[in-house]
Design a protein around this motif. Structure first.
Motif, short mmCIF file in Angstrom:
data_model
loop_
_atom_site.label_atom_id
_atom_site.label_comp_id
_atom_site.label_asym_id
_atom_site.label_seq_id
_atom_site.Cartn_x
_atom_site.Cartn_y
_atom_site.Cartn_z
N ASN A 1 34.57 50.52 42.39
CA ASN A 1 33.86 49.66 43.34
C ASN A 1 34.85 49.12 44.37
O ASN A 1 35.92 48.61 44.03
CB ASN A 1 33.17 48.52 42.59
N SER B 1 35.84 41.76 46.23
CA SER B 1 35.04 42.86 45.67
C SER B 1 33.71 42.94 46.41
O SER B 1 32.91 42.00 46.39
CB SER B 1 34.78 42.64 44.19
N LYS C 1 34.29 49.55 37.27
CA LYS C 1 34.79 48.53 38.18
C LYS C 1 35.85 49.09 39.12
O LYS C 1 35.91 48.74 40.29
CB LYS C 1 35.35 47.35 37.38
N MET D 1 28.89 45.30 32.95
CA MET D 1 30.03 45.17 33.85
C MET D 1 30.04 43.84 34.59
O MET D 1 31.10 43.22 34.76
CB MET D 1 30.01 46.29 34.91
N TRP D 2 28.87 43.39 35.07
CA TRP D 2 28.85 42.33 36.06
C TRP D 2 28.28 40.99 35.58
O TRP D 2 28.54 39.95 36.19
CB TRP D 2 28.06 42.78 37.29
N SER E 1 25.74 48.54 34.17
CA SER E 1 25.99 47.59 35.26
C SER E 1 25.86 46.14 34.78
O SER E 1 26.66 45.28 35.16
CB SER E 1 25.02 47.84 36.42
#
Length: 551
Positions: free
Chosen positions: A220, A254, A217, A280-281, A277
């Protein structure tokens, strides 16, 4: 200039499987050594995609940036340490497409000209490169397209506006596209151009797909939402509309999370990265499905065909002879840059990629006493080459590069090369025996350099990260380090990975090369056979249509 490049045009009959129109947006493309508009792996990946899209007759165009000074030229100071040099680039093979569009940057109008790279030049789909460095713009506007990954945040935001909004308007001038593909989040403003044109989130989602490349993160990109608004990033959408579209209600915006909420579908760039991913998201509301399409590289561009055909014939003698010829070509570059005469019969290890802290370029020299004993073994000699470009303002990475340069001055069988661009990359991959890859797991989203090394009879020695878990079989087609506990501190991970690496090199890899050549050749051939077709970019380009564009 031929008028066909003022509209959506391909010099071939589009394959019915790939008839949906796709505009592929990327901040960098590694197309050819002659076109210096890339920095590293993201560009190499995008370049291979454009080549495979052409080979498969896909209905795609590429949208990129024409960087006046490229990334940078990697030169040396008087003491051989690294110096970034920025030199103007000119390309006679790019032609004016006849398309110029207008964008707002910081509330000021900026004109964006599209230069076309025709398919026949380098074997890609038609590509349009955007420049603001034209007489109609003022000085500040002209500088937007000067430097890839400019260190100034406002310049980076302006570059995203030009790529995203300017690129979208160029695509509209060509006749429009069914799908807009963002290769990483740099082109995110194009989503707000789609909002201006279509007016609804559902209409954006019909058209937008997204590839994420960053498995942390913290890596990004995000900016203050008010700064982005002031810079015209949102293309006239109000902050209320932006917050409603993206679900961003705080001060920091973001780019990746916004892309995941605006796209119909997204993908990570290896199976492991897809898992990372999603972890993470997916905790965030409103994100799209994140699939996994493993990166790949173009075989026709990267593979030495003489070496490949010798492997197909199972002709050990021809393979060994050709490999030694390729090593000699690489060693000419070593002699030219470092004044050292490397030997083609000696096991040659190459570490070459972008210098960044997590990639651990200096892991091999963590214990200097042990490294010196390893490199000084007369019975089983080893040669080591490092190459790679740090980000020109990453002084920690530059210091690592310079540390290795200073070490190399003491040793006749160690070299550090500058100018890690496409042609040097090719020579290193074709001329090495071992392609060394040492990132901290799981921070390498994919990595593709090891794929092209395998195509050229180099054996991967690697941490099990990125694409390697899908490919590597230890002792059969590669050598892989045991997985260490990633909950440990970086220091402890580095220590364990280092010891595992050295034990593998000292006790298995080097002895196999010198004392069991039959096994070495079996591993080498298997590495070549296993990398194609699964890690060849025609497979990847097909999967993008199958999983993202046609979904």
């Amino acid at each position: 200039m031929a008028s066909e490049y003022n509209r959506w045009y391909h010099p071939y009959e589009v394959n019915d499987k790939y008839k949906k129109r796709v505009a592929y947006f990327s901040m960098e493309f590694g197309i050819d050594q002659a076109l210096k508009i890339y920095s590293g792996g993201l560009g190499f990946l995008a370049g291979s995609h454009m080549r495979s899209a052409y080979e498969l007759r896909q209905n795609m165009v590429g949208i990129g940036m024409l960087w006046k000074y490229g990334y940078y030229d990697q030169e040396r100071n008087e003491d051989l340490t690294m110096r970034p040099h920025f030199q103007e680039k000119n390309y006679s093979f790019l032609e004016d497409s006849g398309i110029t569009v207008r964008v707002l940057v910081d509330q000021h109008p900026v004109l964006v000209k599209a230069m076309v790279l025709k398919p026949e030049t380098f074997g890609t789909v038609p590509m349009y490169f955007l420049t603001t460095d034209i007489p109609e713009n003022d000085h500040l506007a002209r500088t937007i397209t000067h430097h890839l990954y400019d260190p100034e945040p406002r310049a980076r935001i302006a570059q995203s506006i030009v790529l995203g909004i300017g690129g979208a308007k160029v695509v509209e001038a060509l006749g429009g596209s069914d799908i807009y593909h963002m290769n990483e989040g740099h082109a995110l403003p194009l989503a707000f151009r789609l909002f201006e044109v279509y007016g609804k989130l559902s209409e954006i989602r019909k058209r937008l797909v997204f590839t994420t490349h960053t498995p942390e993160k913290a890596g990004n990109e995000e900016h203050d939402i008010h700064l982005l608004d002031d810079m015209s990033f949102f293309n006239g959408a109000t902050l209320e509309e932006v917050r409603e579209l993206t679900g961003m209600h705080g001060q920091m915006f973001s780019h990746t999370l916004a892309a995941l909420r605006l796209a119909k579908v997204a993908n990570g760039v290896s199976q492991l990265h897809g898992e990372v991913s999603r972890d993470m998201w997916y905790e965030n509301e409103g994100v799209c499905e994140i699939k996994a399409i493993t990166n790949a590289q173009n075989f026709n561009f990267w593979a030495d065909m003489d070496l490949w055909h010798a492997q197909e014939r199972d002709d050990h003698t021809s393979m060994i002879r050709r490999k030694q010829d390729l090593k000699r070509e690489l060693f000419k570059e070593v002699a030219n840059q470092a004044g050292k005469l490397f030997k083609p019969e000696v096991l040659t290890i190459v570490w070459a990629r972008r210098f960044a802290a997590y990639k651990r370029a200096d892991l091999l020299v963590r214990d200097m006493k042990r490294f010196m004993e390893f490199i000084s073994n007369k019975e089983m000699p080893v040669q080591v080459i490092w190459a790679g470009k740090p980000y020109p303002f990453d002084y920690g990475a530059i210091n690592v590069f310079n540390k290795l340069v200073n070490l190399s001055k003491q040793l006749d069988n160690v070299a550090v090369l500058t100018g890690y661009e496409i042609e040097l990359s090719r020579k290193l991959k074709q001329g090495c025996d071992i392609w060394l890859n040492t990132p901290r797991r799981p921070r390498e989203a994919s990595g593709t350099s090891g794929m092209t090394a395998s195509m050229n009879a180099a054996v991967n020695v690697s941490v099990q990260d990125g694409w390697l878990p899908e490919y590597a079989r230890n002792g059969e087609n590669s050598f892989v380090l045991p997985i260490v506990d990633t909950s440990m501190s970086d220091e402890r991970q580095d220590e364990q990975d280092y010891n595992n690496l050295m034990n593998l090199l000292e006790n298995e890899i080097v002895p196999t090369y010198y004392h069991n050549r039959d096994r070495w050749m079996r591993i080498t051939k298997q590495s070549m056979r296993d990398v194609v077709p699964h890690f060849e970019s025609n497979r990847m380009a097909h999967e993008y249509y199958e999983q993202l564009f046609n979904s």
